[in-house]
Structures are given as C-alpha cells and as structure tokens.
Design an enzyme around this catalytic site. Sequence first.
Site: not given
Length: 319
Positions: A143, A164-165, A182, A248
């Site tokens: 996913h 994300k999209s 997706d 970091r």
Amino acid sequence: MTSPVTVRQLFGARKMTLGLELLTPGVPLDGRIVNPDVSSPGLSLAGYTARFPEGRTQVFGKTEMSYLATLTPEEVAERLGVVFAHDVPAVFVTRGQAVPDPFLEAAAGAGVPVFRTRMVTGDFFRALKPYLEDVLAPVTTVHGSLADVYGIGLLFTGPSGIGKSECVLGLVQRGHRLVADDLVFVSRRGNDVLMGKGHERQGFHMEIRGIGIVDVASMFGTRATRQRKRVEVIVDLQAWDDTRQYDRTGLDRETVEILGVEIPRLIIPLNPGKNLIAISEVIAMNQLLAYSGVDVPTRFDDGLRRAMNPRDSLIEDYE
C-alpha cells in the site's frame, strides 16, 4: 507469492513474438510452468536422466534433432519416452526443423505439447526466458505510491491519508513520473532487484482527497508516467511525534525487507510547512550519489573526526 503460468497462456501471449506453431493439436495445453529456466534435453536423450531438470520447458535444437535422426524410429520412441516420463510442460523445436512422426507420437502419448519455431536456438532462449522470469517472478503488494524521481524509484508508504498521493502528484508537476498509486505490485527479479508496477485496470489514475479520481496520463501526458520501475528507496511518511527521536545525520540507516530483499528506508516526519517535494528530490539525488560511491553522512562524520583529532589525522596521512 508466485503464480504458475499454463502452456496455453504462454502460447497465447507469445505465439506471434516467438512464431510458434502447434504440432500436437490434440494434446491439452493445461500443463503448468513453474520454473522460469529453459533447458535442452542433452544427455537425457542418451539415457542419463539422474539430473534431469524437472518442471522446465525443453528446447530441441539442431544438435538434438540431428542426434535423433541417427536413431531408428523404435529408438526415438524409447529415448523420448524416457524424457517425457519426467515433468515436461512443453517442448519447442527450433529452426523450423522437421519433426518425425515417432517424436510427435511419443509426445502425444505422454501428454506433452510440441511447438515449432523458425527462430535459431540461442535467440529463442533469449526471447522466452525473460517472459517466463517476468510472469513467474515472486510478487507481493504494498500500500503506497511509486514514483520515478531522477531515475530513482521512490516507494512512498505511510498511514492512509498522510499525503502519499499528493506528494507524488507534486513530483509529477515537477517533471517526474508516476508509476503506481495506492496499490503497488512488487516483484523480485534475480536475488536483489525489486520491480514495482500498478494494476493494469487502474492505469495511471490517482485518488486525491477532496477532488476525487484524476487521470495523470491525460492531464500531464504519457511522459509523466512509467509502466514499471525498480524500487530503490522506501520513503515512509509519518506524522510528527514529539516523543520520538528522528535520525539527524543519516548514519543510523534502516532497511525493510520485501520478498527477501533489503531496501533502504527513510522515515520522514511531517509537520506543517515541510516541503515534501524538495525533500523527495533530495532523497533521490542522495541515492544517485551513493550509487557513484559518495557516502555524504560518512564523509562528513570522518571530516569532523579528523578536525577533532588532528594528530590521528596526521598519522593516517603518514601511513
């Protein structure tokens, strides 16, 4: 998960490409191919079958057919009967060679379909094996969203609704390419290569919350899309957590295993105002530097250590 391919599927998909002619029309094509390797019978025709490669398609080239031509019809039937007693999904005869009746009868009796092609043996091997490696590659689903950024495959993961999209859409606007959104199908090639692609019915559509479904190929052109791409870095998008310590320096590297292959994983904490598009481009460029042998975090750390220990630095330079 690896799904076998039937001889019928192979014939339907590669009949024109390989120039295949079915010589045993009465034999069912339901045999299952589970091994992407392709073999020639070799010593098996002489009776030595102790190391016969089970489950592989067999190719009869000029050498094999010339040898069979030196035998009597009874000997041909006997030798081929020994070969076909093993798990042979299908047989291919190259160079458009004539196939004698005893050959076809032995194959039909064992339920082994025989195909003929005009391709030379070496070219046939090189054309058939990539197809089998593709359709028989181990596959899993992830996913996330996969994008080609500066030639690097970035697989964006994270909880639903994290963005994300939207991130990949922003990258497309910057000239990068969408591979899948997706649901990403990831397959393993060889021992250490992962390839990702989208579902064929989904195409290059994306779901953008608040807008709905958008067609990236129609909006930005086919140059904004790519059918498949190697997965090289996992970019895990997470909501910012004040109680968590984030890397970091880049020295604390993480990996995630997919289909037995270790892939670098970067956790990117999100908070308001963060330029995720620029960060994604930097991730891709950093990976390009790593491929060229430049390890920026390690080089920076070594420089600091040398500055804090000049005597050690002089000793190393002298050595």
